[in-house]
Scaffold this active site. Structure first.
Site, PDB file in Angstrom:
ATOM      1  N   THR A   1      -9.254   0.109   4.036  1.00 48.41           N
ATOM      2  CA  THR A   1      -9.702   0.373   5.297  1.00 48.41           C
ATOM      3  C   THR A   1      -8.534   0.085   6.421  1.00 48.41           C
ATOM      4  O   THR A   1      -7.885  -1.026   6.477  1.00 48.41           O
ATOM      5  CB  THR A   1     -10.740  -0.535   5.741  1.00 48.41           C
ATOM      6  OG1 THR A   1     -11.668  -0.324   4.501  1.00 48.41           O
ATOM      7  CG2 THR A   1     -11.245  -0.174   7.092  1.00 48.41           C
ATOM      8  N   ASP A   2      -8.149   1.248   7.132  1.00 48.28           N
ATOM      9  CA  ASP A   2      -6.967   1.035   8.035  1.00 48.28           C
ATOM     10  C   ASP A   2      -7.475   1.861   9.608  1.00 48.28           C
ATOM     11  O   ASP A   2      -7.629   0.794  10.496  1.00 48.28           O
ATOM     12  CB  ASP A   2      -5.869   1.698   7.780  1.00 48.28           C
ATOM     13  CG  ASP A   2      -4.400   1.649   8.748  1.00 48.28           C
ATOM     14  OD1 ASP A   2      -4.791   0.857   9.673  1.00 48.28           O
ATOM     15  OD2 ASP A   2      -3.254   1.807   8.017  1.00 48.28           O
TER      16      ASP A   2
ATOM     17  N   GLU B   1      -2.175   6.105  -8.244  1.00 48.72           N
ATOM     18  CA  GLU B   1      -3.034   6.892  -7.693  1.00 48.72           C
ATOM     19  C   GLU B   1      -2.971   8.483  -8.288  1.00 48.72           C
ATOM     20  O   GLU B   1      -1.877   8.914  -8.705  1.00 48.72           O
ATOM     21  CB  GLU B   1      -2.804   7.488  -6.123  1.00 48.72           C
ATOM     22  CG  GLU B   1      -3.473   8.295  -5.539  1.00 48.72           C
ATOM     23  CD  GLU B   1      -3.557   8.225  -3.989  1.00 48.72           C
ATOM     24  OE1 GLU B   1      -3.315   7.162  -3.433  1.00 48.72           O
ATOM     25  OE2 GLU B   1      -3.350   9.292  -3.388  1.00 48.72           O
TER      26      GLU B   1
ATOM     27  N   HIS C   1      -7.122  10.284   4.404  1.00 49.25           N
ATOM     28  CA  HIS C   1      -6.840   9.322   5.354  1.00 49.25           C
ATOM     29  C   HIS C   1      -7.125   9.596   6.883  1.00 49.25           C
ATOM     30  O   HIS C   1      -7.078  10.658   7.032  1.00 49.25           O
ATOM     31  CB  HIS C   1      -5.348   9.033   5.158  1.00 49.25           C
ATOM     32  CG  HIS C   1      -4.616   7.971   3.990  1.00 49.25           C
ATOM     33  ND1 HIS C   1      -3.791   8.693   3.446  1.00 49.25           N
ATOM     34  CD2 HIS C   1      -5.352   7.010   3.445  1.00 49.25           C
ATOM     35  CE1 HIS C   1      -3.681   7.860   2.220  1.00 49.25           C
ATOM     36  NE2 HIS C   1      -4.458   6.760   2.335  1.00 49.25           N
TER      37      HIS C   1
ATOM     38  N   ASP D   1       0.845  -1.175  -0.040  1.00 53.87           N
ATOM     39  CA  ASP D   1       0.026   0.066   0.145  1.00 53.87           C
ATOM     40  C   ASP D   1       0.897   1.281  -0.008  1.00 53.87           C
ATOM     41  O   ASP D   1       1.966   1.423   0.751  1.00 53.87           O
ATOM     42  CB  ASP D   1      -0.887  -0.045   1.356  1.00 53.87           C
ATOM     43  CG  ASP D   1      -1.919   1.122   1.394  1.00 53.87           C
ATOM     44  OD1 ASP D   1      -2.494   1.535   0.200  1.00 53.87           O
ATOM     45  OD2 ASP D   1      -2.329   1.442   2.472  1.00 53.87           O
TER      46      ASP D   1
ATOM     47  N   HIS E   1      -9.134   5.025  -1.397  1.00 55.21           N
ATOM     48  CA  HIS E   1      -8.425   5.412  -0.283  1.00 55.21           C
ATOM     49  C   HIS E   1      -9.206   6.084   0.887  1.00 55.21           C
ATOM     50  O   HIS E   1     -10.494   6.947   0.503  1.00 55.21           O
ATOM     51  CB  HIS E   1      -7.170   6.003  -0.511  1.00 55.21           C
ATOM     52  CG  HIS E   1      -6.206   4.974  -1.185  1.00 55.21           C
ATOM     53  ND1 HIS E   1      -5.231   4.677  -0.752  1.00 55.21           N
ATOM     54  CD2 HIS E   1      -6.187   4.357  -2.264  1.00 55.21           C
ATOM     55  CE1 HIS E   1      -4.508   3.711  -1.441  1.00 55.21           C
ATOM     56  NE2 HIS E   1      -5.223   3.679  -2.612  1.00 55.21           N
ATOM     57  N   GLY E   2      -8.756   6.190   2.002  1.00 52.06           N
ATOM     58  CA  GLY E   2      -9.419   6.859   2.916  1.00 52.06           C
ATOM     59  C   GLY E   2     -10.843   6.566   3.213  1.00 52.06           C
ATOM     60  O   GLY E   2     -11.703   7.574   3.181  1.00 52.06           O
ATOM     61  N   ALA E   3     -11.241   5.195   3.125  1.00 49.46           N
ATOM     62  CA  ALA E   3     -12.586   4.883   3.188  1.00 49.46           C
ATOM     63  C   ALA E   3     -13.120   4.334   4.387  1.00 49.46           C
ATOM     64  O   ALA E   3     -14.169   3.963   4.402  1.00 49.46           O
ATOM     65  CB  ALA E   3     -12.687   3.763   2.009  1.00 49.46           C
TER      66      ALA E   3
HETATM   67  P1  13P Z   1      -8.525   5.042   6.214  1.00 52.90           P
HETATM   68  O1  13P Z   1      -7.177   6.182   7.143  1.00 52.90           O
HETATM   69  O2  13P Z   1      -9.640   5.843   5.966  1.00 52.90           O
HETATM   70  O3  13P Z   1      -8.488   3.654   6.912  1.00 52.90           O
HETATM   71  O4  13P Z   1      -7.722   4.794   5.148  1.00 52.90           O
HETATM   72  C1  13P Z   1      -6.726   3.735   4.637  1.00 52.90           C
HETATM   73  C2  13P Z   1      -6.150   3.837   3.253  1.00 52.90           C
HETATM   74  O5  13P Z   1      -6.303   4.495   2.735  1.00 52.90           O
HETATM   75  C3  13P Z   1      -4.942   2.926   3.214  1.00 52.90           C
HETATM   76  O6  13P Z   1      -4.307   3.240   2.024  1.00 52.90           O
HETATM   77  O1  G3H Z   2      -2.228   5.257   3.933  1.00 58.27           O
HETATM   78  C1  G3H Z   2      -2.866   4.226   4.729  1.00 58.27           C
HETATM   79  C2  G3H Z   2      -2.653   4.545   6.246  1.00 58.27           C
HETATM   80  O2  G3H Z   2      -3.724   4.402   7.320  1.00 58.27           O
HETATM   81  C3  G3H Z   2      -1.417   5.208   6.826  1.00 58.27           C
HETATM   82  O3  G3H Z   2      -0.694   4.153   7.253  1.00 58.27           O
HETATM   83  O4  G3H Z   2       0.915   4.781   9.082  1.00 58.27           O
HETATM   84  O5  G3H Z   2       1.205   2.939   8.006  1.00 58.27           O
HETATM   85  O6  G3H Z   2       1.619   4.878   6.672  1.00 58.27           O
HETATM   86  P1  G3H Z   2       0.718   4.215   7.799  1.00 58.27           P
HETATM   87 ZN    ZN Z   3      -4.589   5.096   1.188  1.00 61.63          ZN
END
Ligand code: 13P
Ligand code: G3H
Ligand code: ZN
Length: 307
Positions: free
Chosen positions: A254-255, A134, A180, A82, A210-212
């Site tokens: 989703t992170d 992207e 994000h 990612d 992303h950022g979902a």
């Molecule tokens: P979130 O911070 O919304 O979970 O996005 C994660 C993401 O885009 C990782 O690439």
């Molecule tokens: O882009 C995705 C993440 O939510 C940021 O992750 O803190 O591991 O770089 P990172």
């Molecule tokens: Zn991302």
């Protein structure tokens, strides 16, 4: 079954009109929570690690965890890099058996993004590995104050068409107003669906959001009840997510949702059992919280029983 590549998984999703969850992990418990949910729902799943995760845990450990999970999961599992910002990380990922990589040069000039991505596609495709790129900057939509500003920040559909034609990427992440983290919208949540529709039409390839993260109020409140101080958090509501999927989004990153669930679980356990110090009693419930969150996302993404 071993790891599969992103192209195959997303081609099926695009055809059938659902999205596949791409979940970030940095340790064994997060990975197990993700995989347990995907297995239970019989959903395909994308396990992904950032350069930061690789720096934290070591790519060998992360790749071995993912390979181990995929070997017995009985569902389609992709291991994806990612936000690869450096060619060296992409090469490292290829050497460690990642089946998909993101070359994220979205912060560079268009021509640089184009030529770096072309290089990555050349080497990755030789190894049967998929490539995501992207275009645009991930920035909340309300942070764009004028049409000109939106054009500079959000994806330019005509540029996306040119980029996909010239690079041959397998998936594209267009900036359409998400960002994000846990603070995505100051007012009413909204995304630029018109722009998304144009990109989907002009490129024809699976698109990535992303950022979902949904940033559920219940999880944030639970974290706050047990000592966190997270104020003004807002994520992407489920109805907006479903609209995005109908508009061509096939991979959903989703992170934050997992980080919130995991740490809320740890906070609850530590608060309820201040005498405890057995890691298994602390991290086990946090792993279960990640699993519950992923099951919820799989339901919204519509990918259950598609694995
Ligand atoms: P979130 O911070 O919304 O979970 O996005 C994660 C993401 O885009 C990782 O690439
Ligand atoms: O882009 C995705 C993440 O939510 C940021 O992750 O803190 O591991 O770089 P990172
Ligand atoms: Zn991302």
């Amino acid at each position: 079954m071993g790891l599969v590549n992103l192209h195959a998984v997303l081609a099926k999703a695009q055809k059938q009109g659902y999205a596949v969850g791409a979940f970030n992990f940095v340790n064994m418990e997060m990975l197990q929570g993700i995989i347990d949910a995907a297995v239970e729902a019989h959903a395909p799943v994308i396990l992904q690690t950032t350069e930061g995760a690789i720096e934290y845990a070591g790519i060998g450990y992360l790749a071995a965890l993912a390979r181990t999970a995929a070997a017995t999961a009985g569902i389609d599992v992709v291991l994806h890099l990612d936000h690869g910002k450096h060619l060296e990380t992409v090469v490292q990922a290829l050497r460690h058996g990642y089946t998909s990589v993101m070359m994220d040069a979205s912060d560079r000039l268009y021509d640089e993004n184009l030529s770096l991505t072309q290089q990555v596609v050349r080497i990755a495709h030789m190894a049967g590995v998929s490539v995501e790129a992207e275009l645009g900057r991930l920035k909340g939509i309300e942070d764009t104050v004028s049409v000109g500003d939106a054009q500079a920040t959000l994806v330019d559909p005509a540029q996306a068409q040119d980029f996909v034609r010239q690079t041959g990427v397998d998936a594209l992440a267009p900036a359409i107003g998400t960002s994000h983290g846990a603070f995505k919208f100051k007012g009413t949540p909204r995304l630029d669906f018109e722009r998304l529709g144009q990109v989907a039409h002009l490129t024809g390839i699976p698109l990535v959001l992303h950022g979902a993260s949904s940033v559920p109020a219940g999880i944030v409140n639970k974290a706050n009840d047990y000592g966190a101080a997270i104020k003004g958090a807002a994520g992407v509501p489920d109805d907006i997510m479903r609209q995005a999927i109908r508009g061509g989004i096939c991979k959903i990153n989703t992170d934050t949702d997992l980080r919130l669930s995991f740490t809320a679980g740890i906070r609850e356990e530590l608060t309820k059992h201040p005498e405890g110090f057995d890691l298994r009693h602390i991290l086990g419930p946090a792993r279960d919280a990640v699993k519950a969150m992923v099951l919820n996302r799989i339901e919204v993404f519509g990918c259950a029983e598609k694995g």
